[in-house]
Design a protein around this motif. Structure first.
Motif, PDB file in Angstrom:
ATOM      1  N   PHE A 779       0.855  -1.187   0.000  1.00 35.95           N
ATOM      2  CA  PHE A 779       0.000   0.000   0.000  1.00 35.95           C
ATOM      3  C   PHE A 779       0.890   1.235   0.000  1.00 35.95           C
ATOM      4  CE2 PHE A 779      -2.440  -3.384   1.989  1.00 35.95           C
ATOM      5  CZ  PHE A 779      -3.606  -3.343   1.242  1.00 35.95           C
ATOM      6  N   SER A 780       1.011   1.860  -1.155  1.00 35.82           N
ATOM      7  CA  SER A 780       1.881   3.027  -1.298  1.00 35.82           C
ATOM      8  C   SER A 780       1.241   4.253  -0.674  1.00 35.82           C
ATOM      9  CB  SER A 780       2.143   3.301  -2.788  1.00 35.82           C
ATOM     10  OG  SER A 780       0.933   3.679  -3.434  1.00 35.82           O
ATOM     11  N   HIS A 781       2.069   5.296  -0.505  1.00 36.07           N
ATOM     12  CA  HIS A 781       1.544   6.572   0.000  1.00 36.07           C
ATOM     13  C   HIS A 781       0.452   7.087  -0.914  1.00 36.07           C
ATOM     14  CE1 HIS A 781       1.261  10.740   1.262  1.00 36.07           C
ATOM     15  NE2 HIS A 781       1.660  11.120   0.053  1.00 36.07           N
ATOM     16  N   GLU A 782       0.676   6.978  -2.246  1.00 40.19           N
ATOM     17  CA  GLU A 782      -0.323   7.490  -3.189  1.00 40.19           C
ATOM     18  C   GLU A 782      -1.634   6.729  -3.061  1.00 40.19           C
ATOM     19  OE1 GLU A 782       3.576   8.813  -4.249  1.00 40.19           O
ATOM     20  OE2 GLU A 782       2.820   6.771  -3.921  1.00 40.19           O
ATOM     21  N   PHE A 783      -1.558   5.421  -2.857  1.00 36.48           N
ATOM     22  CA  PHE A 783      -2.776   4.619  -2.716  1.00 36.48           C
ATOM     23  C   PHE A 783      -3.557   5.030  -1.469  1.00 36.48           C
ATOM     24  CE2 PHE A 783      -5.053   0.956  -1.018  1.00 36.48           C
ATOM     25  CZ  PHE A 783      -5.767   0.512  -2.120  1.00 36.48           C
ATOM     26  N   ILE A 784      -2.855   5.146  -0.339  1.00 41.39           N
ATOM     27  CA  ILE A 784      -3.530   5.522   0.899  1.00 41.39           C
ATOM     28  C   ILE A 784      -4.057   6.955   0.809  1.00 41.39           C
ATOM     29  CG2 ILE A 784      -3.284   5.794   3.382  1.00 41.39           C
ATOM     30  CD1 ILE A 784      -3.169   2.925   2.528  1.00 41.39           C
ATOM     31  N   ALA A 785      -3.295   7.826   0.165  1.00 39.36           N
ATOM     32  CA  ALA A 785      -3.740   9.211   0.027  1.00 39.36           C
ATOM     33  C   ALA A 785      -5.068   9.288  -0.706  1.00 39.36           C
ATOM     34  CB  ALA A 785      -2.682  10.047  -0.686  1.00 39.36           C
ATOM     35  N   ARG A 786      -5.257   8.428  -1.712  1.00 37.13           N
ATOM     36  CA  ARG A 786      -6.530   8.438  -2.436  1.00 37.13           C
ATOM     37  C   ARG A 786      -7.682   8.000  -1.548  1.00 37.13           C
ATOM     38  NH1 ARG A 786      -2.983   6.964  -6.744  1.00 37.13           N
ATOM     39  NH2 ARG A 786      -3.154   8.468  -8.460  1.00 37.13           N
ATOM     40  N   LEU A 787      -7.391   7.213  -0.516  1.00 36.48           N
ATOM     41  CA  LEU A 787      -8.432   6.789   0.416  1.00 36.48           C
ATOM     42  C   LEU A 787      -8.731   7.838   1.469  1.00 36.48           C
ATOM     43  CD1 LEU A 787      -7.339   3.073   1.060  1.00 36.48           C
ATOM     44  CD2 LEU A 787      -8.966   3.932  -0.634  1.00 36.48           C
ATOM     45  N   THR A 788      -7.746   8.667   1.783  1.00 34.97           N
ATOM     46  CA  THR A 788      -7.910   9.614   2.884  1.00 34.97           C
ATOM     47  C   THR A 788      -8.083  11.060   2.440  1.00 34.97           C
ATOM     48  OG1 THR A 788      -5.501   9.797   3.096  1.00 34.97           O
ATOM     49  CG2 THR A 788      -6.605   8.160   4.471  1.00 34.97           C
ATOM     50  N   GLN A 789      -7.614  11.395   1.229  1.00 38.42           N
ATOM     51  CA  GLN A 789      -7.758  12.763   0.711  1.00 38.42           C
ATOM     52  C   GLN A 789      -9.093  12.842  -0.035  1.00 38.42           C
ATOM     53  OE1 GLN A 789      -5.442  15.362   0.827  1.00 38.42           O
ATOM     54  NE2 GLN A 789      -3.896  14.264   1.979  1.00 38.42           N
ATOM     55  N   LEU A 790     -10.142  13.198   0.667  1.00 40.70           N
ATOM     56  CA  LEU A 790     -11.482  13.119   0.100  1.00 40.70           C
ATOM     57  C   LEU A 790     -11.997  14.475  -0.338  1.00 40.70           C
ATOM     58  CD1 LEU A 790     -13.300  10.696   2.562  1.00 40.70           C
ATOM     59  CD2 LEU A 790     -12.194  10.161   0.406  1.00 40.70           C
ATOM     60  N   ASP A 791     -12.755  14.456  -1.410  1.00 41.91           N
ATOM     61  CA  ASP A 791     -13.558  15.600  -1.795  1.00 41.91           C
ATOM     62  C   ASP A 791     -14.950  15.314  -1.254  1.00 41.91           C
ATOM     63  OD1 ASP A 791     -15.007  17.582  -2.933  1.00 41.91           O
ATOM     64  OD2 ASP A 791     -14.746  16.948  -5.001  1.00 41.91           O
ATOM     65  N   TYR A 792     -15.263  15.898  -0.081  1.00 42.87           N
ATOM     66  CA  TYR A 792     -16.512  15.572   0.594  1.00 42.87           C
ATOM     67  C   TYR A 792     -17.742  15.976  -0.221  1.00 42.87           C
ATOM     68  CZ  TYR A 792     -13.445  14.992   4.642  1.00 42.87           C
ATOM     69  OH  TYR A 792     -12.444  14.590   5.493  1.00 42.87           O
ATOM     70  N   ALA A 793     -17.545  16.742  -1.301  1.00 41.34           N
ATOM     71  CA  ALA A 793     -18.679  17.128  -2.132  1.00 41.34           C
ATOM     72  C   ALA A 793     -19.277  15.929  -2.851  1.00 41.34           C
ATOM     73  CB  ALA A 793     -18.249  18.176  -3.160  1.00 41.34           C
ATOM     74  N   ARG A 794     -18.451  14.954  -3.209  1.00 38.11           N
ATOM     75  CA  ARG A 794     -18.983  13.835  -3.989  1.00 38.11           C
ATOM     76  C   ARG A 794     -18.609  12.481  -3.419  1.00 38.11           C
ATOM     77  NH1 ARG A 794     -16.633  13.723  -9.890  1.00 38.11           N
ATOM     78  NH2 ARG A 794     -17.483  15.812  -9.887  1.00 38.11           N
ATOM     79  N   SER A 795     -17.775  12.448  -2.401  1.00 38.07           N
ATOM     80  CA  SER A 795     -17.409  11.162  -1.834  1.00 38.07           C
ATOM     81  C   SER A 795     -17.347  11.263  -0.320  1.00 38.07           C
ATOM     82  CB  SER A 795     -16.061  10.688  -2.383  1.00 38.07           C
ATOM     83  OG  SER A 795     -15.027  11.583  -2.017  1.00 38.07           O
ATOM     84  N   ILE A 796     -17.582  10.136   0.310  1.00 38.46           N
ATOM     85  CA  ILE A 796     -17.472  10.074   1.763  1.00 38.46           C
ATOM     86  C   ILE A 796     -16.846   8.730   2.101  1.00 38.46           C
ATOM     87  CG2 ILE A 796     -19.753   9.049   2.108  1.00 38.46           C
ATOM     88  CD1 ILE A 796     -18.032  11.633   4.407  1.00 38.46           C
ATOM     89  N   ALA A 797     -16.013   8.730   3.108  1.00 38.91           N
ATOM     90  CA  ALA A 797     -15.513   7.490   3.686  1.00 38.91           C
ATOM     91  C   ALA A 797     -15.703   7.622   5.183  1.00 38.91           C
ATOM     92  CB  ALA A 797     -14.046   7.267   3.331  1.00 38.91           C
ATOM     93  N   LEU A 798     -16.434   6.701   5.740  1.00 36.87           N
ATOM     94  CA  LEU A 798     -16.685   6.702   7.172  1.00 36.87           C
ATOM     95  C   LEU A 798     -15.814   5.632   7.810  1.00 36.87           C
ATOM     96  CD1 LEU A 798     -20.539   6.895   6.791  1.00 36.87           C
ATOM     97  CD2 LEU A 798     -19.134   8.704   7.781  1.00 36.87           C
ATOM     98  N   VAL A 799     -15.056   6.026   8.805  1.00 39.21           N
ATOM     99  CA  VAL A 799     -14.134   5.105   9.455  1.00 39.21           C
ATOM    100  C   VAL A 799     -14.659   4.786  10.841  1.00 39.21           C
ATOM    101  CG1 VAL A 799     -12.685   6.997  10.313  1.00 39.21           C
ATOM    102  CG2 VAL A 799     -11.717   4.715  10.084  1.00 39.21           C
ATOM    103  N   ALA A 800     -14.578   3.513  11.226  1.00 40.63           N
ATOM    104  CA  ALA A 800     -14.974   3.060  12.555  1.00 40.63           C
ATOM    105  C   ALA A 800     -13.736   2.899  13.416  1.00 40.63           C
ATOM    106  CB  ALA A 800     -15.726   1.738  12.453  1.00 40.63           C
ATOM    107  N   ILE A 801     -13.754   3.507  14.608  1.00 42.47           N
ATOM    108  CA  ILE A 801     -12.577   3.550  15.480  1.00 42.47           C
ATOM    109  C   ILE A 801     -12.948   3.000  16.846  1.00 42.47           C
ATOM    110  CG2 ILE A 801     -10.886   5.090  16.572  1.00 42.47           C
ATOM    111  CD1 ILE A 801     -11.346   7.020  14.231  1.00 42.47           C
ATOM    112  N   ASP A 802     -12.063   2.204  17.409  1.00 42.17           N
ATOM    113  CA  ASP A 802     -12.242   1.713  18.774  1.00 42.17           C
ATOM    114  C   ASP A 802     -12.051   2.878  19.745  1.00 42.17           C
ATOM    115  OD1 ASP A 802     -11.910   0.582  21.358  1.00 42.17           O
ATOM    116  OD2 ASP A 802     -11.235  -1.312  20.464  1.00 42.17           O
TER     117      ASP A 802
END
Length: 904
Positions: A779-802
């Motif tokens: 998992f490269s930096h670029e790959f993870i960045a695409r998961l975490t650098q979000l444009d909240y206007a059209r995408s959302i990622a909800l993370v579950a944390i302990d």
């Protein structure tokens, strides 16, 4: 409507031309001629009731008379007939239309509105009206009245101007630059920049996108699409029409500094676009991007047979912020063996005027192997002692020996007077050539700027400090009270309270209605050994210095009383109609080595709130040292904003002046951006000066203009006036799980990169394969960045944390189309935590999110063997069907409105 039905524009199976004509010089004849000459392989129908055939092709009276249903209809008829033609197109089942016709007007009751009402309810896509047309060379489509068909290539051109589009096609043909598509938007009734950015971002035939922009209507849609496109390929933009009327009308310094063109510039920067300022620069960018794909850094090596032109190239490189590469000692030794003793022995590498093909070959090979440079500019000045053509051939052979075309360091060329043969040799080797050394260096900087824009889009910003606490309710109450009183400005006491609510250090203020009260208010300060400042207080006097309304360094009550009386008398004399409420009393801020800055907010009619930063003081507009950024901001973006000003240099230490606390300055900018989100009634805010030194920052003077918030002027499922959606904090929640466990669910933030890496280390190879449809472990930096650098206007990622240990339990993603109609989801749960209901709860929240932004459906693809996910989808109400193209995959679709209405 995003990319819906755009395949019928760029790859139609059939085309009909309504208004086809045999009349020489007519648009209808030109379109028919272009369509036939381009070699379109699909069915072509011509429609004109006056003729039975045109150029040997049968013609019919209406679309209904064609023997086939055209996917694409090209309309060239008079304006009054266009809505009727579109109604026919809908009736026969057409999916898209290119309306070349002009003169449909604007506004309610116009032919344009009639056209919209005929097309939009039926999903017929419209390019135009009032446009040059559409060209897609790879499918032999030229549905335009351009004078020439473009060559096939991998550059997509989207232009509001038909003339610019036609000019670029001509230029490209002369330089062997081809296009994947050329689109003239015209009035952009339906298909706009956002739609086409979305289309070309996923088009495998397009490697780079060129935009010619005159104005943007839907800024939210544009920014969302542009940011998504720029993550995957270069996007170059030229913007015409610089408007300064808004700046001239602004009341505050920050408003005056934020001119329209500067805001567009900030928007392009935030979206990761490469902006150029003239057509010749766009041509140079196209020349560069048409041949080269990367520039790993700013270091340029220059190889030339003429010392003078090499020096000119160095000057231009320095002007544009590039770096002249330093030759590695091993490279110098290698060149010493193959070059005459008179060679320059430094960069630029001057191989002397009699340089032959062998000398060019040896020098270029040495520079390509040198680790100290990132690209090579090769130049040739014609002399009677050597052949420019042979030199070009030698350079070409070096590059053609590479394992694959386009790999390795970029090489750019300038062959002065070399003739077409030399240029053709270089072009065949994929080397972009330029008319001058300045153009070539500028081309190199385009590659550098694009790479840096990509890096910026992928960077992980630092976390905000734990003490980033604001009093939103208090700030909103201050502004609401002032608006209820019909005021357009906050008074100084309210300004102090507003800044304090957001943790921005500010000098305190006391109101004094007359000279006596001013002296009384100053007494405690004077007794504490502090000097005092007085300022006029009037809602009708915005710039206090205009009426000599400021007195500084007052050291006694008598001096305060005299100064207050003088200020009030002077203000009444110069502004007899102004409402004078008194003066404000402030302690003097004694920070001798502080820098005077300006920070604030302005409002742009297209892009909404803008954060402004620069050099402060009374001559702020004259100095004009400022930079702008669109909110929201994080600390990385704030530091970038600061770095783009000249005043940033003196924030560093110099002579006996310690460095200022730049982080404190950046934090003020982040807080101002947050204030703009929380209190949209703030129209302009001006902190000038903001003093900054090693101890931190303090606002010495500030003004705030307010107005009732008209509501969201931009399309999109959120109420902020930002064109970039802020972090949706309202979606943070605690959720109960099985076995008396809980999880904290929140939207993903850019700083979550490390948490994702740790999460993937606890997901099994089999679960990763089921999620990504293939074996994944790196998992490269670029790959993870695409998961975490979000444009909240059209995408959302909800993370579950302990909530107990901060570990990541799982995440769900949803990507919506630009029209907020459908979304595609993906989900993953930690392999050792299945059975707790984590995935179920994340899916329910994702479906709730989809409903909140108005999506009609949520889609996904699940491997047929992933029976657990398929069963959960069925329980949640998804319809499960086999994928038509891949038997190993099942398609799942959820009707969002029905599910949320049923409480699913």
């Amino acid at each position: 409507m995003s990319i819906y039905a755009l395949e019928a524009v760029f790859a139609p199976k059939s085309v009909a031309v309504v208004g086809a004509s045999p009349r020489p010089g007519s648009v209808g004849r030109t379109v028919v001629h272009n369509l036939r000459q381009a070699g379109f392989a699909g069915a072509v129908g011509l429609v004109n009731p006056k003729y039975r055939q045109i150029e040997g092709v049968p013609a019919v009276a209406s679309l209904r008379d064609l023997p086939f249903a055209p996917e694409l209809v090209v309309v060239t008829t008079p304006a009054a007939t266009v809505p009727g033609v579109i109604a026919q197109a809908v009736a026969v089942g057409a999916r898209a239309a290119v309306v070349v016709s002009a003169g449909l007007g604007q506004g309610p009751g116009s032919l344009l509105e009639h056209l919209r009402s005929e097309a939009r309810p039926h999903g017929l896509r419209i390019v135009g009206p009032n446009c040059l047309g559409v060209m897609a060379p790879h499918v032999g489509l030229n549905a335009s009245f351009a004078a020439r068909s473009p060559l096939p290539g991998d550059l997509a051109l989207v232009s509001q101007s038909g003339a610019i589009a036609a000019g670029l096609v001509e230029w490209g043909a002369a330089r062997s630059i081809g296009f994947s598509a050329v689109v003239s938007l015209g009035d952009a009734l339906d298909v706009d920049f956002g739609d086409l950015l979305d289309w070309f971002a996923q088009d495998p035939k397009t490697r780079a996108i060129l935009l010619y922009i005159e104005s943007i209507r839907d800024a939210r849609k544009f920014m969302s699409a542009a940011r998504a496109a720029a993550r995957s390929k270069p996007v170059v933009v030229i913007k015409s029409g610089r408007h300064e009327q808004g700046a001239r009308a602004a009341a505050t310094h920050t408003g005056a500094l934020a001119g329209s063109d500067a805001v567009y510039d900030a928007a392009f920067r935030r979206a990761g676009l490469l902006r150029v300022h003239a057509l010749d620069e766009l041509f140079a960018a196209a020349e560069t991007l048409g041949h080269l794909r990367q520039a790993p850094g700013r270091r340029l090596a220059i190889l030339t047979n003429g010392g003078g032109i090499g020096v000119l190239a160095v000057d231009r490189l320095v002007d544009l912020g590039g770096t002249l590469a330093t030759l590695d000692p091993a490279t110098v030794r290698a060149l010493d063996k193959v070059l005459p003793p008179t060679w320059s022995r430094s960069n630029p590498v001057d191989i002397v005027g009699d340089a032959d093909a062998a000398r060019y070959t040896a020098a270029l090979e040495a520079l390509l192997q040198d680790p100290g440079n990132d690209a090579v500019l090769v130049m040739n000045v014609p002399t009677a002692l050597s052949s420019s053509v042979e030199a070009a051939a030698a350079v070409s052979r070096v590059l053609q020996r590479r394992p694959r075309p386009g790999t390795g360091k970029p090489v750019l060329g300038v062959w002065l007077g070399g003739g077409q043969e030399a240029l053709s040799r270089l072009d065949a080797a994929g080397i972009p050539t330029y008319a001058t050394e300045a153009d070539a260096v500028r081309g190199f900087t385009y590659l550098v700027r694009h790479r840096e824009a990509q890096q910026a889009l992928m960077e992980t910003p630092p976390s905000l400090p734990e003490d980033f606490v604001v009093d939103t309710a208090g700030a909103q109450a201050i502004v609401a009270r002032a608006l209820e009183q019909g005021r357009g400005w906050l008074d100084p006491l309210e300004v102090v309270a507003l800044l304090e609510a957001y943790g921005i250090p500010v000098t305190p203020a006391w109101l004094a209605a007359d000279a006596g009260v001013a002296a009384e208010a100053a007494r405690p300060l004077l007794e504490a050994g502090k000097l005092v400042a007085l300022k006029i207080l009037s809602p009708d006097i915005i710039h206090k210095s205009d009426v000599d309304g400021v007195r500084l360094n007052l050291s006694s009550e008598a001096a305060v009383r005299e100064a207050a009386a003088s200020i009030l008398a002077r203000a009444r004399e110069l502004r007899p109609k102004a409402r004078i409420e008194g003066v404000t009393v402030h302690p003097m801020v004694a920070r001798s080595k502080a820098r005077e800055l300006i920070a604030g907010l302005a409002h742009d009619p297209t892009f909404g709130p803008v954060v402004v930063f620069g050099r402060g003081g009374t001559a702020v507009e004259v100095i004009d040292d400022k930079a702008l950024a669109l909110p929201p901001l994080d600390l990385r973006l704030a530091h970038d904003l600061i770095s783009r000003t000249r005043v940033s240099r003196i924030l560093k230490a110099y002579r006996d002046v310690p460095a200022a606390d730049e982080r404190a300055v950046a934090l003020v900018l982040v807080k101002l951006a947050q204030l703009a989100a929380d209190v949209p009634q703030i129209r302009e805010l001006d902190i000038n000066p903001l003093l900054a030194d090693r101890e931190g920052v303090i606002a010495v003077d500030a003004r705030v203009a307010i107005a009732p918030h008209p509501g969201p002027a931009q399309k999109g499922p959120w109420h902020s006036s930002f064109v970039i959606r802020p972090y949706p904090k309202e979606w943070e929640r605690m959720v109960e799980l099985a076995q008396d466990r809980r999880m904290f669910v929140r939207p993903v933030r850019p700083e979550d990169e490390q948490m994702f890496l740790e999460f993937f280390s606890r997901v099994s190879d089999e679960d990763l394969r089921l999620r990504f449809f293939s074996a994944v472990r790196h998992f490269s930096h670029e790959f993870i960045a695409r998961l975490t650098q979000l444009d909240y206007a059209r995408s959302i990622a909800l993370v579950a944390i302990d909530p107990d240990n901060g570990g990541m339990l799982g995440a769900v993603r949803l990507l919506a189309d630009a029209n907020y109609e459908r979304g595609e989801y993906g989900i993953m749960v930690r392999s050792d935590l299945k059975g707790l209901g984590i995935g179920w709860q994340l899916m329910r929240i994702m479906i709730e999110w989809a409903g909140s932004i108005g999506l009609k459906a949520v889609d996904g693809q699940v491997l047929r063997e992933n029976v657990t996910m398929l069963a959960m989808c069925q329980q949640l109400g998804f319809k499960v069907t086999p994928d038509r193209e891949d038997p190993t995959v099942m398609d799942v679709t959820l009707d969002v409105a029905t599910t949320n209405a049923a409480g699913g």
